[in-house]
Design an enzyme around this catalytic site. Structure first.
Site, PDB file in Angstrom:
ATOM      1  N   ASP A  28      -6.423  15.893 -42.086  1.00  0.00           N
ATOM      2  CA  ASP A  28      -5.925  16.181 -40.739  1.00  0.00           C
ATOM      3  C   ASP A  28      -4.587  16.909 -40.770  1.00  0.00           C
ATOM      4  O   ASP A  28      -3.864  16.916 -39.768  1.00  0.00           O
ATOM      5  CB  ASP A  28      -5.767  14.870 -39.950  1.00  0.00           C
ATOM      6  CG  ASP A  28      -6.872  14.710 -38.914  1.00  0.00           C
ATOM      7  OD1 ASP A  28      -7.810  15.523 -38.921  1.00  0.00           O
ATOM      8  OD2 ASP A  28      -6.810  13.767 -38.108  1.00  0.00           O
ATOM      9  N   ASP A  66      -8.036  -0.286 -37.238  1.00  0.00           N
ATOM     10  CA  ASP A  66      -8.612  -1.193 -38.227  1.00  0.00           C
ATOM     11  C   ASP A  66      -8.787  -2.600 -37.651  1.00  0.00           C
ATOM     12  O   ASP A  66      -9.823  -3.238 -37.830  1.00  0.00           O
ATOM     13  CB  ASP A  66      -7.750  -1.229 -39.485  1.00  0.00           C
ATOM     14  CG  ASP A  66      -6.262  -1.332 -39.176  1.00  0.00           C
ATOM     15  OD1 ASP A  66      -5.902  -1.551 -37.999  1.00  0.00           O
ATOM     16  OD2 ASP A  66      -5.448  -1.188 -40.101  1.00  0.00           O
TER      17      ASP A  66
END
Length: 692
Positions: A267, A420
């Protein structure tokens, strides 16, 4: 004759010494045995006089050597003080601060600053009262004197009014808040104690997850071995310091090449970094590794968006499991061999998580203090929750997910900064079980600068509060048991993510200083000293080599409470800073050492990999080329900052310690003094990486 002999013997008794000198700074004293009675049967004045002279000379040498050592210590202390003063002067001269960008941060800092100015004003007021003799009155006499209004003079009248305001209006609500924080403190301490007892039980009973099926040697292929299709993902963003070591480590995983695919999910918005990572992937492709490079043009959703985009690829349906490693993580070659078997014949297991180990844990004081926290997190919290509850928060990396569990739970969502934890909570609500392997480690880096650590902690403590607001209705409506719902709401979220930062900041940074200026509200010494010391001792047990840092750890945890409290409030009320995502800076400490180890390892013959590592000389040459390319781009120079909130709290605590000195409060004074110094060191950015 007897009396004279007795007098002679006693006059010569003493502690004779011998000074051994090998080097000017290496000397020692050796005590000799006292003389026997036979030595004084025939005293000789000349001999006795010579012995006394020798003893005097030896004693003079010892004193001189001790003075020399003391002077050396003073010189070292003076040099350290000069170095510290120089660093502080550079910080102040540079004028670089933490930059109170958002309105929430500025409001929070404004409250702390107002509290500081009020405390300074009250300190001057109390000092004036002290020198006017008000300290001679005991507390009951002081209140009765103020209430009777028999004081003389304007100042005495003003101070007596202040005393009445304290007694009637300030002390009762403050004491109520103290009792509330003490109750929360005791509940959290009890939770910590129960976790430690659970960990002790696991150690004594040697309880650990056992795989139902062992993977055989790779030569057996698919016939006898369990080698499911595994997708390995390495999400990264502008992390040119560590991309080589993570890619090399993943490409060296022991797994059939045809049954593993590596996705490098880049990214990065820096063209040079993109080129470097793309060339690294191409190099491993040419050497036989099954690896692909993916780059998103539209970078939405940060890490969650990156992972979500990668899971939408058409070929993902051919894979059963996905392993995730952040850019600074370096799994050992047998990582998959030790984790994948826990999924075999256990269809309820959705996640297998390994613990972290750290390549730079001894780099500076900051990394040593982080090690204590993370060692307790993995050794105690994750292991106990995994064994007894089959649920814990996914750490975002060094874990393997069953792709079916991800899909049934809704996949990756970009709604919070803790994607997460989000996926772990949703998977648990869908009935999936988690396995934590405490004996499988994956190396990574700790943040070495306070700036990087502070931003990381802000994200880690604001995200859970965002998630709690979003997930609470789903938790209540879910079909899991009442016990699991209670554990998730009250322990996982409220106690460990909300109450802990709330009471630690409020109790030790706000209430304790206030009790110095409103002495009618008291905070017991056992809350200030004894219970925190016991809790710090329990926290440090999983990292016994860190025991010398127990006092700095206690002070630093209270110092970090201001960042955690601010982050918790931001996440709970959806303030602007709650959605900040800053990639933690890496230093790439172990890059070259890991590359050497990988090349040495690959020199051994292997049948399942076709010479997939490039030559070390080529690696070094490419590293130099990449450094030259990176140097062509203008980069912001690293520098240390001044953190205004921490400095304001430092002066607040030091002001309160000066007030406690007037009241002769021993434990409170020392705690406030050392805690204020701790805030001062952190506020001046003297605890982590120092930039020349």
């Amino acid at each position: 004759m007897a009396p004279s002999l007795w007098w002679a013997k006693e006059s010569h008794r003493g502690t004779p010494v011998v000074v051994k000198m090998e080097k000017p700074n290496n000397w020692s004293m050796v005590e000799l045995e006292s003389p026997s009675d036979e030595d004084f049967i025939c005293p000789n004045d000349a001999v006795a006089k010579g012995g006394r002279n020798r003893n005097a000379k030896q004693l003079t040498w010892v004193l001189l050597l001790k003075a020399h050592r003391a002077a050396g210590c003073l010189t070292s202390i003076a040099a350290a003080f000069v170095s510290l003063t120089s660093a502080v002067r550079r910080r102040v001269a540079s004028g670089r601060t933490d930059g109170l960008d958002s309105s929430s941060k500025s409001r929070f800092f404004a409250c702390i600053k107002a509290f500081l100015w009020l405390s300074l004003l009250l300190l001057c007021f109390e000092m004036a009262a002290y020198f006017k003799g008000w300290q001679h009155f005991r507390q009951p006499d002081l209140y009765s004197l103020a209430d009777a209004a028999v004081v003389k003079g304007a100042f005495d009248s003003l101070y007596s009014t202040w005393v009445l305001i304290r007694v009637r209006y300030l002390a009762p609500p403050l004491q109520l808040l103290i009792h509330l924080c003490i109750v929360l403190f005791l509940i959290q301490s009890l939770d910590r104690l129960v976790l430690c007892l659970g960990c002790l039980w696991i150690k004594l009973r040697n309880i650990k997850p056992v795989a139902k099926h062992c993977i055989v040697d790779l030569e057996s292929g698919d016939g006898d071995g369990y080698f499911p299709m595994v997708l390995v993902q390495i999400p990264m963003c502008n992390e040119k310091e560590v991309y080589q070591q993570s890619i090399a480590a993943v490409c060296n995983l022991e797994w059939p090449k045809g049954r593993m695919l590596v996705q490098v999910l880049d990214d990065s918005d820096d063209p040079i970094t993109q080129l470097m990572i793309k060339e690294e992937v191409h190099k491993w492709q040419e050497n036989g590794a099954n690896i692909i490079y993916r780059h998103r043009v539209i970078r939405e959703g940060y890490k969650a968006g990156n992972l979500k985009s990668a899971m939408n690829c058409s070929y993902v349906k051919d894979y059963e499991f996905v392993a995730i490693f952040d850019a600074d993580f370096q799994p050992s070659p047998d990582f998959l061999m030790r984790t994948i078997p826990h999924f075999k014949d256990n269809e309820e297991v959705g996640l297998v998580q390994a613990r972290w180990s750290f390549v730079n844990k001894d780099e500076n004081l900051l990394t040593r203090l982080q090690l204590i926290n993370l060692a307790f997190h993995f050794e105690v919290e994750q292991q106990v929750n995994g064994i007894f509850l089959n649920f814990f928060g996914f750490n975002g990396t060094a874990g393997i997910w069953r792709i079916k569990a991800l899909e049934e739970s809704g996949g990756w969502l970009e709604r919070t900064t803790v994607e997460d934890m989000d996926i772990a909570v949703r998977a648990h609500l869908h009935g999936w079980k988690f396995v934590f392997l405490n004996d499988v480690e994956c190396q990574c880096e700790l943040p070495e600068s306070y700036e990087a650590y502070r931003k990381q902690q802000h994200r880690w403590h604001s995200g859970p509060m965002q998630l709690f607001r979003l997930c609470l209705p789903a938790i209540i409506r879910s079909e899991i048991s009442i016990l699991k719902k209670a554990n998730m709401i009250f322990l996982f979220f409220l106690l460990r993510k909300l109450i802990l930062p709330f009471y630690s900041f409020t109790l030790f940074c706000i209430i304790l200083p206030m009790t110095m200026f409103v002495p009618e509200a008291t905070l017991p010494s056992w809350v200030v000293c004894y219970i925190p010391a016991v809790m710090s001792f329990l926290n440090i047990l999983p990292a016994p080599k860190s025991f010398p840092f127990i006092v700095p750890y206690l002070l630093f945890e209270n110092t970090m409470s201001v960042t955690k409290f601010n982050a918790m409030i931001s996440g709970l009320f959806q303030l602007g800073s709650a959605y900040e995502w800053v990639v933690t800076k890496k230093s790439g400490r172990s890059s070259e050492g890991d590359l050497i180890a990988l090349v040495e390892k690959d020199q051994l013959p292997t049948r399942h990999r076709n010479n997939s590592e490039p030559n070390l000389d080529e690696m070094r040459e490419e590293i130099m080329q990449q450094e030259q390319l990176a140097a062509q781009k203008e980069k912001k120079k690293k520098h240390n900052r001044i953190y205004t909130k921490e400095l304001a709290l430092a002066f607040l605590l030091l002001t309160a310690s000066a007030r406690s000195l007037l009241s002769a409060q021993g434990i409170h004074f020392y705690f406030l003094l050392f805690q204020g110094i701790s805030f001062l060191l952190v506020g001046l950015d003297l605890i982590g990486e120092q930039v020349a």
